[in-house]
Design a protein around this motif. Structure first.
Motif, PDB file in Angstrom:
ATOM      1  N   LEU A  71     109.714  17.591 141.032  1.00  0.00           N
ATOM      2  CA  LEU A  71     110.273  17.681 142.383  1.00  0.00           C
ATOM      3  C   LEU A  71     110.771  16.317 142.857  1.00  0.00           C
ATOM      4  O   LEU A  71     111.828  16.231 143.503  1.00  0.00           O
ATOM      5  N   GLU A  72     110.043  15.265 142.538  1.00  0.00           N
ATOM      6  CA  GLU A  72     110.496  13.919 142.905  1.00  0.00           C
ATOM      7  C   GLU A  72     111.802  13.572 142.191  1.00  0.00           C
ATOM      8  O   GLU A  72     112.702  12.987 142.790  1.00  0.00           O
ATOM      9  N   ARG A  73     111.911  13.939 140.912  1.00  0.00           N
ATOM     10  CA  ARG A  73     113.153  13.680 140.176  1.00  0.00           C
ATOM     11  C   ARG A  73     114.320  14.462 140.780  1.00  0.00           C
ATOM     12  O   ARG A  73     115.469  14.046 140.679  1.00  0.00           O
ATOM     13  N   GLU A  74     114.005  15.611 141.388  1.00  0.00           N
ATOM     14  CA  GLU A  74     115.035  16.435 142.033  1.00  0.00           C
ATOM     15  C   GLU A  74     115.279  15.988 143.478  1.00  0.00           C
ATOM     16  O   GLU A  74     115.920  16.698 144.246  1.00  0.00           O
ATOM     17  N   ASN A  75     114.751  14.823 143.839  1.00  0.00           N
ATOM     18  CA  ASN A  75     114.909  14.246 145.180  1.00  0.00           C
ATOM     19  C   ASN A  75     114.322  15.152 146.260  1.00  0.00           C
ATOM     20  O   ASN A  75     114.930  15.363 147.316  1.00  0.00           O
ATOM     21  N   LYS A  76     113.128  15.676 145.989  1.00  0.00           N
ATOM     22  CA  LYS A  76     112.403  16.507 146.950  1.00  0.00           C
ATOM     23  C   LYS A  76     111.003  15.913 147.167  1.00  0.00           C
ATOM     24  O   LYS A  76     109.991  16.561 146.911  1.00  0.00           O
ATOM     25  N   PRO A  77     110.960  14.655 147.656  1.00  0.00           N
ATOM     26  CA  PRO A  77     109.663  13.986 147.772  1.00  0.00           C
ATOM     27  C   PRO A  77     108.710  14.642 148.770  1.00  0.00           C
ATOM     28  O   PRO A  77     107.497  14.592 148.592  1.00  0.00           O
ATOM     29  N   ALA A  78     109.227  15.253 149.818  1.00  0.00           N
ATOM     30  CA  ALA A  78     108.347  15.883 150.810  1.00  0.00           C
ATOM     31  C   ALA A  78     107.615  17.082 150.201  1.00  0.00           C
ATOM     32  O   ALA A  78     106.417  17.277 150.447  1.00  0.00           O
ATOM     33  N   ILE A  79     108.317  17.856 149.402  1.00  0.00           N
ATOM     34  CA  ILE A  79     107.683  19.012 148.750  1.00  0.00           C
ATOM     35  C   ILE A  79     106.671  18.530 147.726  1.00  0.00           C
ATOM     36  O   ILE A  79     105.573  19.077 147.616  1.00  0.00           O
ATOM     37  N   ALA A  80     107.021  17.479 146.984  1.00  0.00           N
ATOM     38  CA  ALA A  80     106.092  16.907 146.005  1.00  0.00           C
ATOM     39  C   ALA A  80     104.829  16.408 146.689  1.00  0.00           C
ATOM     40  O   ALA A  80     103.709  16.650 146.214  1.00  0.00           O
ATOM     41  N   ALA A  81     104.986  15.737 147.818  1.00  0.00           N
ATOM     42  CA  ALA A  81     103.824  15.227 148.553  1.00  0.00           C
ATOM     43  C   ALA A  81     102.958  16.367 149.075  1.00  0.00           C
ATOM     44  O   ALA A  81     101.726  16.296 149.021  1.00  0.00           O
ATOM     45  N   SER A  82     103.591  17.432 149.558  1.00  0.00           N
ATOM     46  CA  SER A  82     102.838  18.597 150.036  1.00  0.00           C
ATOM     47  C   SER A  82     102.059  19.248 148.903  1.00  0.00           C
ATOM     48  O   SER A  82     100.902  19.642 149.071  1.00  0.00           O
ATOM     49  N   LEU A  83     102.693  19.362 147.738  1.00  0.00           N
ATOM     50  CA  LEU A  83     102.021  19.953 146.581  1.00  0.00           C
ATOM     51  C   LEU A  83     100.830  19.095 146.167  1.00  0.00           C
ATOM     52  O   LEU A  83      99.738  19.621 145.906  1.00  0.00           O
ATOM     53  N   ARG A  84     101.016  17.800 146.130  1.00  0.00           N
ATOM     54  CA  ARG A  84      99.907  16.909 145.766  1.00  0.00           C
ATOM     55  C   ARG A  84      98.767  16.990 146.779  1.00  0.00           C
ATOM     56  O   ARG A  84      97.592  16.997 146.409  1.00  0.00           O
ATOM     57  N   SER A  85      99.104  17.029 148.043  1.00  0.00           N
ATOM     58  CA  SER A  85      98.084  17.130 149.078  1.00  0.00           C
ATOM     59  C   SER A  85      97.302  18.434 148.929  1.00  0.00           C
ATOM     60  O   SER A  85      96.065  18.439 149.024  1.00  0.00           O
ATOM     61  N   LEU A  86      98.012  19.519 148.679  1.00  0.00           N
ATOM     62  CA  LEU A  86      97.353  20.806 148.500  1.00  0.00           C
ATOM     63  C   LEU A  86      96.456  20.808 147.269  1.00  0.00           C
ATOM     64  O   LEU A  86      95.303  21.258 147.333  1.00  0.00           O
ATOM     65  N   THR A  87      96.945  20.300 146.147  1.00  0.00           N
ATOM     66  CA  THR A  87      96.130  20.311 144.937  1.00  0.00           C
ATOM     67  C   THR A  87      94.940  19.361 145.061  1.00  0.00           C
ATOM     68  O   THR A  87      93.866  19.660 144.529  1.00  0.00           O
ATOM     69  N   ASP A  88      95.097  18.258 145.788  1.00  0.00           N
ATOM     70  CA  ASP A  88      93.951  17.377 146.050  1.00  0.00           C
ATOM     71  C   ASP A  88      92.884  18.122 146.848  1.00  0.00           C
ATOM     72  O   ASP A  88      91.692  18.035 146.562  1.00  0.00           O
ATOM     73  N   HIS A  89      93.333  18.857 147.852  1.00  0.00           N
ATOM     74  CA  HIS A  89      92.414  19.662 148.668  1.00  0.00           C
ATOM     75  C   HIS A  89      91.729  20.720 147.801  1.00  0.00           C
ATOM     76  O   HIS A  89      90.511  20.934 147.904  1.00  0.00           O
ATOM     77  N   MET A  90      92.499  21.376 146.943  1.00  0.00           N
ATOM     78  CA  MET A  90      91.934  22.405 146.057  1.00  0.00           C
ATOM     79  C   MET A  90      90.907  21.803 145.101  1.00  0.00           C
ATOM     80  O   MET A  90      89.867  22.407 144.836  1.00  0.00           O
ATOM     81  N   LEU A  91      91.193  20.611 144.593  1.00  0.00           N
ATOM     82  CA  LEU A  91      90.249  19.964 143.677  1.00  0.00           C
ATOM     83  C   LEU A  91      88.942  19.638 144.394  1.00  0.00           C
ATOM     84  O   LEU A  91      87.845  19.871 143.847  1.00  0.00           O
ATOM     85  N   ARG A  92      89.035  19.150 145.631  1.00  0.00           N
ATOM     86  CA  ARG A  92      87.820  18.882 146.403  1.00  0.00           C
ATOM     87  C   ARG A  92      87.041  20.174 146.652  1.00  0.00           C
ATOM     88  O   ARG A  92      85.824  20.206 146.546  1.00  0.00           O
ATOM     89  N   MET A  93      87.771  21.248 146.969  1.00  0.00           N
ATOM     90  CA  MET A  93      87.099  22.544 147.174  1.00  0.00           C
ATOM     91  C   MET A  93      86.457  23.033 145.880  1.00  0.00           C
ATOM     92  O   MET A  93      85.356  23.567 145.894  1.00  0.00           O
ATOM     93  N   LYS A  94      87.164  22.841 144.782  1.00  0.00           N
ATOM     94  CA  LYS A  94      86.674  23.302 143.476  1.00  0.00           C
ATOM     95  C   LYS A  94      85.371  22.602 143.100  1.00  0.00           C
ATOM     96  O   LYS A  94      84.482  23.219 142.532  1.00  0.00           O
ATOM     97  N   THR A  95      85.254  21.340 143.429  1.00  0.00           N
ATOM     98  CA  THR A  95      84.042  20.595 143.079  1.00  0.00           C
ATOM     99  C   THR A  95      82.853  21.009 143.940  1.00  0.00           C
ATOM    100  O   THR A  95      81.713  20.717 143.595  1.00  0.00           O
ATOM    101  N   LEU A  96      83.113  21.700 145.045  1.00  0.00           N
ATOM    102  CA  LEU A  96      82.041  22.168 145.916  1.00  0.00           C
ATOM    103  C   LEU A  96      81.535  23.553 145.530  1.00  0.00           C
ATOM    104  O   LEU A  96      80.499  23.982 146.026  1.00  0.00           O
ATOM    105  N   ILE A  97      82.270  24.235 144.685  1.00  0.00           N
ATOM    106  CA  ILE A  97      81.889  25.606 144.288  1.00  0.00           C
ATOM    107  C   ILE A  97      80.653  25.557 143.409  1.00  0.00           C
ATOM    108  O   ILE A  97      80.506  24.762 142.553  1.00  0.00           O
TER     109      ILE A  97
END
Length: 97
Positions: A71-97
């Motif tokens: 997405l960054e290579r396609e010049n869509k940094p905002a979408i890339a940042a949103s995806l990273r933020s979401l997956t970071d949140h998911m990883l934190r949730m996953k470690t709590l399961i």
């Protein structure tokens, strides 16, 4: 979205951790990334996260990072940042399961 690796290719290093749970394929991980990005609102997004969180594994997180890089290579940094933020949140949730 085209990923920078061939389908079925290994994107993990020599120290591969294999879970006893079901392993997510790269295509399944990419399909989930697409579903998450296409969620129409926050409620649908959280429903998807709740539904799929127990099944995601390292392949999902690696594929999501590759998708963010694409997405960054396609010049869509905002979408890339949103995806990273979401997956970071998911990883934190996953470690709590």
């Amino acid at each position: 979205m085209r990923l920078p690796f061939a389908p079925g290719a290994s994107i993990m290093g020599p120290d591969v951790y294999v879970s006893l749970e079901r392993v997510v394929t790269q295509q399944e991980a990419l399909d989930l990334v697409r579903k998450l990005l296409k969620a129409k609102d926050q409620d649908e997004l959280m429903q998807l996260v709740s539904l799929y969180l127990p099944t995601v594994d390292a392949t999902f997180f690696q594929t999501a990072e590759l998708a963010a890089q694409q997405l960054e290579r396609e010049n869509k940094p905002a979408i890339a940042a949103s995806l990273r933020s979401l997956t970071d949140h998911m990883l934190r949730m996953k470690t709590l399961i």
